[in-house]
Design a protein around this motif. Structure first.
Motif, short mmCIF file in Angstrom:
data_model
loop_
_atom_site.label_atom_id
_atom_site.label_comp_id
_atom_site.label_asym_id
_atom_site.label_seq_id
_atom_site.Cartn_x
_atom_site.Cartn_y
_atom_site.Cartn_z
N GLN A 126 0.85 -1.19 0.00
CA GLN A 126 0.00 0.00 0.00
C GLN A 126 0.88 1.24 0.00
N LYS A 127 0.54 2.21 -0.83
CA LYS A 127 1.30 3.46 -0.84
C LYS A 127 0.39 4.61 -0.45
N PHE A 128 0.88 5.47 0.45
CA PHE A 128 0.10 6.64 0.86
C PHE A 128 0.84 7.91 0.43
N GLY A 129 0.14 8.77 -0.30
CA GLY A 129 0.73 10.00 -0.82
C GLY A 129 0.79 11.10 0.23
N GLY A 130 1.44 12.18 -0.14
CA GLY A 130 1.73 13.28 0.78
C GLY A 130 0.49 13.86 1.45
N SER A 131 -0.58 14.08 0.67
CA SER A 131 -1.75 14.73 1.27
C SER A 131 -2.44 13.78 2.26
N SER A 132 -2.27 12.48 2.06
CA SER A 132 -2.86 11.51 2.99
C SER A 132 -2.10 11.47 4.32
N ILE B 29 -2.53 2.16 -4.41
CA ILE B 29 -2.02 3.52 -4.31
C ILE B 29 -3.12 4.38 -3.70
N PHE B 30 -2.95 4.77 -2.43
CA PHE B 30 -3.95 5.60 -1.77
C PHE B 30 -3.62 7.06 -1.97
N THR B 31 -4.61 7.85 -2.43
CA THR B 31 -4.36 9.25 -2.70
C THR B 31 -5.54 10.10 -2.25
N ASP B 32 -5.62 11.35 -2.74
CA ASP B 32 -6.64 12.26 -2.24
C ASP B 32 -7.86 12.35 -3.17
N VAL B 33 -7.94 11.49 -4.19
CA VAL B 33 -9.15 11.37 -5.00
C VAL B 33 -9.50 9.88 -5.07
N ARG B 34 -10.73 9.59 -5.57
CA ARG B 34 -11.18 8.19 -5.49
C ARG B 34 -10.52 7.24 -6.48
N GLY B 35 -9.84 7.80 -7.46
CA GLY B 35 -9.23 6.93 -8.47
C GLY B 35 -8.83 7.75 -9.67
N ILE B 36 -8.81 7.11 -10.83
CA ILE B 36 -8.47 7.79 -12.08
C ILE B 36 -9.77 8.29 -12.72
N TYR B 37 -9.75 9.55 -13.10
CA TYR B 37 -10.93 10.18 -13.70
C TYR B 37 -10.68 10.50 -15.17
N THR B 38 -11.77 10.85 -15.86
CA THR B 38 -11.65 11.21 -17.28
C THR B 38 -10.89 12.52 -17.49
N ALA B 39 -10.70 13.29 -16.42
CA ALA B 39 -9.89 14.51 -16.45
C ALA B 39 -9.59 14.83 -14.99
N ASP B 40 -8.67 15.74 -14.74
CA ASP B 40 -8.36 16.09 -13.36
C ASP B 40 -9.64 16.58 -12.66
N PRO B 41 -10.13 15.83 -11.66
CA PRO B 41 -11.41 16.22 -11.04
C PRO B 41 -11.34 17.56 -10.33
N ARG B 42 -10.14 18.05 -10.07
CA ARG B 42 -10.03 19.38 -9.43
C ARG B 42 -10.30 20.51 -10.42
N LEU B 43 -10.15 20.22 -11.70
CA LEU B 43 -10.36 21.25 -12.71
C LEU B 43 -11.65 21.08 -13.49
N GLY C 67 0.78 14.69 -18.19
CA GLY C 67 0.61 15.62 -17.08
C GLY C 67 -0.30 15.17 -15.95
N ALA C 68 -1.04 14.06 -16.10
CA ALA C 68 -1.92 13.62 -15.01
C ALA C 68 -1.05 13.11 -13.86
N GLN C 69 -0.87 13.93 -12.84
CA GLN C 69 0.14 13.61 -11.83
C GLN C 69 -0.27 12.49 -10.88
N VAL C 70 -1.49 11.99 -11.03
CA VAL C 70 -2.01 11.01 -10.08
C VAL C 70 -1.14 9.74 -10.02
N MET C 71 -0.48 9.38 -11.11
CA MET C 71 0.49 8.27 -11.09
C MET C 71 1.77 8.72 -11.78
P1 ADP Z 1 -0.34 11.95 -3.83
O1 ADP Z 1 0.13 13.00 -2.87
O2 ADP Z 1 -1.31 11.01 -3.22
O3 ADP Z 1 0.79 11.27 -4.54
P2 ADP Z 1 -0.84 13.55 -6.21
O4 ADP Z 1 -1.09 14.99 -5.93
O5 ADP Z 1 0.52 13.18 -6.70
O6 ADP Z 1 -1.23 12.72 -4.90
O7 ADP Z 1 -1.91 12.99 -7.26
C1 ADP Z 1 -3.29 13.15 -7.02
C2 ADP Z 1 -3.85 14.32 -7.80
O8 ADP Z 1 -3.75 14.06 -9.21
C3 ADP Z 1 -5.31 14.58 -7.59
O9 ADP Z 1 -5.53 15.39 -6.47
C4 ADP Z 1 -5.74 15.25 -8.90
O10 ADP Z 1 -5.86 16.65 -8.76
C5 ADP Z 1 -4.60 14.96 -9.87
N1 ADP Z 1 -5.06 14.39 -11.15
C6 ADP Z 1 -4.69 14.83 -12.38
N2 ADP Z 1 -5.30 14.14 -13.35
C7 ADP Z 1 -6.07 13.21 -12.74
C8 ADP Z 1 -6.94 12.17 -13.22
N3 ADP Z 1 -7.12 11.96 -14.54
N4 ADP Z 1 -7.57 11.39 -12.31
C9 ADP Z 1 -7.38 11.58 -10.98
N5 ADP Z 1 -6.57 12.55 -10.48
C10 ADP Z 1 -5.91 13.36 -11.33
#
Ligand code: ADP
Ligand code: ASP
Ligand code: MG
Length: 425
Positions: free
Chosen positions: A8-14, A179-193, A215-219
């Protein structure tokens, strides 16, 4: 039956505060209580890595790369020890290890080292002692002799804890990699935008790799590559709530679904234009060779039609590298007798991604038409089999994403996704 092994991996915001660390520890404790063997990879708390970078920047404009990696690695040491202590407080046996102690060896490239080998002997031994093993992510140790030197602490590039987790999952033949992060998973676009962004239940390695590269920084890109090469299924999920996540895995259904799977954007871009460079053989080499030697990644390149034996040459570089690129290019401009150099740090890249794009004509036209209707000017274009990327003005990024998300109907559930979700992980 042997216990299952979970990474299990926990990211910075977690892990951003003592409270969140305690919450993460409780979650780990639950998985442990269910009987799984557990390796937990942690990122640095909150913005620690950024803070350490600005601290170094306040000391010197040009920090020594070795010292910088020694500094950055401490962020993950901190969080690993704290998570371990939080588990002890819950009565769960745990031990923290540095990347080196966990057997992660890398090449010698400070700040962007690649994992060369994982020898998780110590991790295995600690699991056998009944410990939850907390590994400091984002770091390894170079092999003595690489570049002639001693073994040194290295870091794996921003977002590198994802790669630590997948590499350990592969080396330990883990049953699950989460991979535990601050969103529920992978989305069709950055859910913050994009408020309409839809969570995907599963996504193929190829499409995820492309989204990450764009650029999708989630992974982190390397993590997806490693997962693909080693066949590690990666589950991305929220550390804040209990909800089904997204699985990254081989995707046999690619041909049947919406050809555009998602959007990616990247603000870490700047545009460079060399004005009126002579239109003759050898010019591109004179421009791009010194940039390559300086380790500056050039991305999109557009050479305009020449007139009067001269042409404008535009390309993008990472925004953080713009000053360095200018330093490298100023003498080149003089040498070539070009008219000058202009730069624009206020641009961004927006991409549509989908493994089915290459045999589907009309998608480029629809993308350009959508941006035009939204009043977004396209400054550069590049395409590959699985994506189309446009460079646009950064101020128009959110409008562009929203328009494209609508035009390609990404909010609409894809029937193939429902089938994928029904399949057991
Ligand atoms: P962590 O600190 O857990 O590593 P990151 O900030 O590196 O988290 O990655 C999570 C962020 O990636 C989300 O908060 C979201 O804003 C961003 N992000 C960009 N594109 C996507 C996407 N397609 N699906 C989910 N998250 C995305
Ligand atoms: N702490 C590192 C970073 O901020 C690594 C990571 O979070 O994965 O980039
Ligand atoms: Mg991350």
């Amino acid at each position: 039956m042997p216990a299952s092994l979970v990474v299990q991996k926990f990211g910075g915001s977690s892990l951003a505060s003592a409270d969140r660390i305690r919450h993460v520890a409780e979650r780990i404790g639950q998985t442990r209580a269910e009987g799984a063997e557990l390796v937990v990879v942690v990122s640095a708390m909150g913005d620690t890595t950024d803070d350490l970078l600005s601290l170094a920047g306040a000391i010197t404009a040009d920090p020594d790369p070795r010292e910088l990696d020694m500094l950055l690695a401490t962020g993950e040491h901190q969080s690993a020890t704290l998570v371990s202590m939080a588990l002890h407080a819950l009565g769960v046996k745990a031990i923290s290890l540095t990347g080196a102690q966990a057997g992660i060896t890398t090449d010698g490239r400070y700040g962007r080292a690649r994992i060369a080998n994982v020898e998780p002997r110590r991790v295995r031994a600690e699991l056998d002692r009944g410990n939850v093993v907390i590994v400091a992510g984002f770091q390894g140790q170079s092999e003595a002799g690489d570049g002639g030197g001693e073994a040194e602490t290295t870091t794996l590039g921003r977002g590198g804890s994802d790669t630590t987790a997948v590499a350990l999952a592969a080396a330990l033949k883990a049953d699950r990699c989460q991979i535990f992060t601050d969103v529920r998973g992978i989305y069709t676009a950055d859910p913050r935008l994009v408020p309409d962004a839809r969570q995907l239940r599963a996504i193929g390695y190829e499409e995820m790799l492309e989204l990450a590269q764009l650029g999708a920084q989630v992974m982190q890109v390397r993590a997806v590559e490693l997962g693909w090469v080693n066949g590690v299924e990666i589950e991305v999920l929220s550390s804040f709530e209990t909800a089904p996540g997204t699985v990254i895995r081989e995707d046999p259904l690619v041909e049947q679904r919406n050809k555009v799977r998602g959007l990616a954007h990247d603000r870490n871009v700047a545009k460079v234009t060399l004005l009126a460079v002579p239109d003759r053989p050898g010019v591109a080499r004179a421009v791009f060779e010194p940039l390559a030697e300086a380790g500056i990644n050039v991305d999109m390149i557009v050479q305009n039609v020449g007139h009067d034996e001269a042409t404008d040459l535009s390309f993008t570089v990472p925004r953080a590298e713009l000053r360095r690129a200018e330093g490298v290019l100023n003498p080149v401009v003089a040498e070539l007798g070009a008219r000058g150099l202009t730069t624009d740090p206020g641009v961004a890249k927006v991409s549509i991604v989908g493994a089915g794009l290459h045999n589907a004509p009309g998608y480029a036209a629809r993308m350009f038409g959508t941006l035009a209707d939204a009043g977004v000017n396209i400054e550069m274009i590049s395409t590959s089999e699985v994506r189309i990327t446009c460079v646009i003005e950064e101020a128009r990024l959110e409008a562009a994403l929203e328009a494209l998300h609508g035009a390609f109907e990404l909010a609409r559930p894809d029937p193939v996704d429902a089938a994928a979700a029904a399949r057991p992980a």
